[in-house]
Motif scaffolding. Structure first.
Motif, PDB file in Angstrom:
ATOM      1  N   UNK A 173       1.327  40.436  40.652  1.00 50.49           N
ATOM      2  CA  UNK A 173      -0.681  40.657  39.717  1.00 50.49           C
ATOM      3  C   UNK A 173       0.266  41.132  38.476  1.00 50.49           C
ATOM      4  N   UNK A 174       1.281  42.024  38.242  1.00 53.48           N
ATOM      5  CA  UNK A 174       2.055  42.373  36.656  1.00 53.48           C
ATOM      6  C   UNK A 174       2.726  41.269  36.542  1.00 53.48           C
ATOM      7  N   UNK A 175       3.420  40.538  37.005  1.00 52.77           N
ATOM      8  CA  UNK A 175       4.034  39.051  37.219  1.00 52.77           C
ATOM      9  C   UNK A 175       2.985  38.775  35.774  1.00 52.77           C
ATOM     10  N   UNK A 176       1.930  38.459  36.371  1.00 56.14           N
ATOM     11  CA  UNK A 176       0.709  37.174  35.701  1.00 56.14           C
ATOM     12  C   UNK A 176       0.257  38.074  34.893  1.00 56.14           C
ATOM     13  N   UNK A 177      -0.253  39.397  35.016  1.00 60.15           N
ATOM     14  CA  UNK A 177      -0.248  39.836  33.538  1.00 60.15           C
ATOM     15  C   UNK A 177       0.329  40.237  32.205  1.00 60.15           C
ATOM     16  N   UNK A 178       1.469  40.203  32.525  1.00 59.41           N
ATOM     17  CA  UNK A 178       3.046  39.974  31.492  1.00 59.41           C
ATOM     18  C   UNK A 178       2.794  38.603  30.645  1.00 59.41           C
ATOM     19  N   UNK A 179       2.374  37.923  31.487  1.00 52.16           N
ATOM     20  CA  UNK A 179       3.125  36.663  30.565  1.00 52.16           C
ATOM     21  C   UNK A 179       1.008  36.546  30.130  1.00 52.16           C
ATOM     22  N   UNK A 180       0.158  36.631  30.740  1.00 51.97           N
ATOM     23  CA  UNK A 180      -1.392  36.995  30.006  1.00 51.97           C
ATOM     24  C   UNK A 180      -1.240  37.744  28.977  1.00 51.97           C
ATOM     25  N   UNK A 181      -0.749  38.907  28.869  1.00 48.62           N
ATOM     26  CA  UNK A 181      -1.085  39.231  27.514  1.00 48.62           C
ATOM     27  C   UNK A 181       0.365  38.932  26.515  1.00 48.62           C
ATOM     28  N   UNK A 182       1.302  38.356  27.260  1.00 50.17           N
ATOM     29  CA  UNK A 182       2.050  37.462  25.652  1.00 50.17           C
ATOM     30  C   UNK A 182       0.736  36.760  25.308  1.00 50.17           C
ATOM     31  N   UNK A 183      -0.164  35.828  25.583  1.00 50.44           N
ATOM     32  CA  UNK A 183      -0.906  34.769  25.142  1.00 50.44           C
ATOM     33  C   UNK A 183      -1.994  35.825  24.658  1.00 50.44           C
ATOM     34  N   UNK A 184      -2.333  36.589  25.301  1.00 46.39           N
ATOM     35  CA  UNK A 184      -3.451  37.193  24.826  1.00 46.39           C
ATOM     36  C   UNK A 184      -2.946  38.083  23.323  1.00 46.39           C
ATOM     37  N   UNK A 185      -2.411  38.906  22.542  1.00 39.04           N
ATOM     38  CA  UNK A 185      -1.812  39.180  21.836  1.00 39.04           C
ATOM     39  C   UNK A 185      -0.915  38.450  20.592  1.00 39.04           C
ATOM     40  N   UNK A 186      -0.545  37.738  21.671  1.00 37.36           N
ATOM     41  CA  UNK A 186       0.411  36.062  20.213  1.00 37.36           C
ATOM     42  C   UNK A 186      -1.270  35.542  19.595  1.00 37.36           C
ATOM     43  N   UNK A 187      -1.977  35.419  20.464  1.00 38.07           N
ATOM     44  CA  UNK A 187      -2.924  34.352  19.738  1.00 38.07           C
ATOM     45  C   UNK A 187      -3.907  36.318  18.997  1.00 38.07           C
ATOM     46  N   UNK A 188      -4.381  37.271  19.844  1.00 41.52           N
ATOM     47  CA  UNK A 188      -4.283  37.879  18.821  1.00 41.52           C
ATOM     48  C   UNK A 188      -3.581  38.164  17.253  1.00 41.52           C
ATOM     49  N   UNK A 189      -2.180  38.221  16.793  1.00 44.89           N
ATOM     50  CA  UNK A 189      -1.381  38.002  16.056  1.00 44.89           C
ATOM     51  C   UNK A 189      -1.675  37.632  14.697  1.00 44.89           C
ATOM     52  N   UNK A 190      -1.947  35.394  15.572  1.00 45.26           N
ATOM     53  CA  UNK A 190      -2.262  34.771  14.548  1.00 45.26           C
ATOM     54  C   UNK A 190      -3.841  35.264  13.901  1.00 45.26           C
ATOM     55  N   UNK A 191      -4.073  35.049  14.499  1.00 45.87           N
ATOM     56  CA  UNK A 191      -5.974  35.883  14.292  1.00 45.87           C
ATOM     57  C   UNK A 191      -5.402  36.756  12.650  1.00 45.87           C
ATOM     58  N   UNK A 192      -4.747  38.229  13.227  1.00 44.04           N
ATOM     59  CA  UNK A 192      -4.901  38.650  12.498  1.00 44.04           C
ATOM     60  C   UNK A 192      -3.746  38.283  10.812  1.00 44.04           C
ATOM     61  N   UNK A 193      -3.485  37.012  11.422  1.00 40.66           N
ATOM     62  CA  UNK A 193      -2.766  36.293  10.379  1.00 40.66           C
ATOM     63  C   UNK A 193      -3.375  35.511   9.210  1.00 40.66           C
ATOM     64  N   UNK A 194      -4.862  34.841   9.928  1.00 42.43           N
ATOM     65  CA  UNK A 194      -5.499  34.252   9.015  1.00 42.43           C
ATOM     66  C   UNK A 194      -6.090  35.119   8.209  1.00 42.43           C
TER      67      UNK A 194
END
Length: 457
Positions: A173-194
């Motif tokens: 689950x730690x490995x799964x959360x790691x990949x999922x957090x990359x997706x969520x945090x990367x998407x949030x960063x893109x939203x902030x850029x816009x």
């Protein structure tokens, strides 16, 4: 070289008998080749999908932020596994499966199911809610449970109880959360850029606080329910096939329910998230922590109770059951070996401790009639390894047993003068730190004394 002692009497049980030859799909080369290929392909595909959704810059930002809780969680699970530490390859496989294979299954299946529901119902908003509260828990927990199932089936020697189930499930689950957090945090960063979000008001900061600071244990907590189900199944006898199937399924359903409650907390009103977090998640996390620590102490007690049989047979020294049943004494033995003979010696002592612990658990299962068909062969293997390392490990464990034993006060002779009156204070024998204390009675030189060195010939 001294001849090894005779083997102790083997406990009888349904596991006694001849070994069965593995099927072709159980062979090590076939399994390892298939798993490495699967994980490598899954990693490449999930990397491309996440980068496509977040962009290169968002992917790098998400990767840098998502890595923060990983070392802490892995260290915690490894600490829980210190009584009988499993091989690193199992943990590496579990983390890789969660980060690559399980994440790929989840991102593809969740997206497909949500789009299909939105098309069938013509309600995109309702499809997103249904996907988050129903589809995602079922898909994600099933994908993570596959790693626990594979270790349970193909690395059965390393999967002996509840702690093993919790560790394998938690690392997955730690490995799964790691990949999922990359997706969520990367998407949030893109939203902030816009939108131009900055500082505390940014979506990235809010996402990081909720997912990394407040709830890094969320996914591990859900999946450890599945691990506990497999762990209890591992403790049951091989003849109870129905129970060995129902227990993991029950743990998986509980994991799905907890996941669904967590995902649906945002729809319970403005304070729904905090109510679920404070009223359910934190108590569940505390209860799980207590259960695992209690189970670990029970494992240490099993070591102290089962190893005396091998002391009587001559395989172990009399002080070893106590030393091997205490995490403090184990650490002291490794430190003592490292101080006198270097770090390689400490690693050998750690291996000796692991072999002896596995021996205690194996005999415990055999005594309860839950041993596998390879009980006799496995016991011989462990005893041979213990005997091979005994010359290096025994002195360190004997030192640790003496140093970790509680001090015993030495009784002083009664005073020659008569006792004072009824209301006067009576003298008491001295304790540690007081004048007249004689140290550990019956042990000879104290282990901390410079003259005490069991490695010296």
């Amino acid at each position: 070289m001294a001849t090894s002692p005779p083997y102790p009497t083997y406990p009888s049980g349904p596991g006694d008998g001849a070994l069965h030859h593995p099927h072709w799909w159980q062979r090590r080369g076939v399994r390892y080749g298939a798993l490495i290929t699967l994980l490598a392909l899954s990693g490449l595909v999930i990397l491309a999908l996440v980068r496509e959704q977040t962009g290169t810059e968002g992917f790098l930002v998400g990767l840098g932020l998502a890595v923060f809780p990983v070392p802490l969680l892995l260290t915690a699970f490894r600490w829980l596994d210190r009584v009988e530490p499993g091989p690193w390859r199992n943990l590496l496989f579990s983390f890789a499966w969660g980060a690559c294979a399980a994440a790929l299954i989840a991102i593809v299946a969740n997206s497909f199911a949500t789009k299909w529901i939105a098309t069938a119902t013509a309600d995109p908003s309702g499809a997103d809610t249904l996907g988050a509260t129903v589809i995602a828990p079922i898909v994600e927990e099933s994908a993570k449970a596959a790693a626990v199932l594979l270790v349970f089936l193909f690395r059965r020697r390393d999967f002996t109880g509840i702690v093993d189930g919790v560790v394998i499930a938690g690392v997955t689950a730690t490995g799964f959360a790691f990949t999922e957090n990359i997706l969520y945090l990367g998407t949030a960063f893109g939203t902030d850029q816009l939108t131009g979000g900055r500082g505390i008001a940014s979506v990235t900061a809010a996402t990081f606080f909720v997912r990394v600071i407040m709830s890094p244990f969320a996914h591990p907590l859900f999946t450890t329910m599945t691990g506990i189900g497999f762990g209890i199944a591992a403790l049951s006898g091989e003849g109870r096939r129905l129970l060995r199937v129902l227990l993991p399924l029950g743990g998986l359903l509980l994991a799905m329910g907890m996941h669904a409650l967590w995902n649906g907390s945002a729809s319970f009103g403005p304070f729904g998230f905090f109510a679920v977090y404070g009223g359910f998640m934190m108590p569940a996390f505390g209860l799980l922590t207590w259960l695992v620590i209690w189970t670990r102490q029970r494992e240490l007690r099993t070591v102290r109770e089962e190893l005396p049989a091998y002391v009587a047979a001559g395989w172990l020294a009399p002080a070893e059951p106590f030393a091997l049943g205490s995490m403090r004494a184990r650490r002291m033995a490794r430190e003592y070996a490292a101080h006198h003979l270097g770090k390689p010696a400490a690693k050998e002592v750690a291996r000796y401790e692991a072999y002896a612990t596995s021996l205690a658990f194996l005999r415990h299962r055999g005594r309860l009639g839950r041993a596998g068909a390879d009980f006799v062969v496995r016991e011989r293997e462990l005893l041979n390894e213990v005997w091979r390392l005994r010359a290096l490990a025994r002195p360190a464990l004997e030192y640790a047993a003496r140093a970790a034993a509680p001090p015993v006060p030495v009784m002083q002779p009664w005073p020659a003068q008569p006792w004072p009156g009824p209301g006067a204070a009576r003298p008491h024998p001295p304790y540690a730190g007081q004048a007249g204390y004689a140290g550990h009675a019956g042990y000879g030189a104290h282990p901390a004394h410079p003259a005490y060195n069991p490695y010296r010939s």
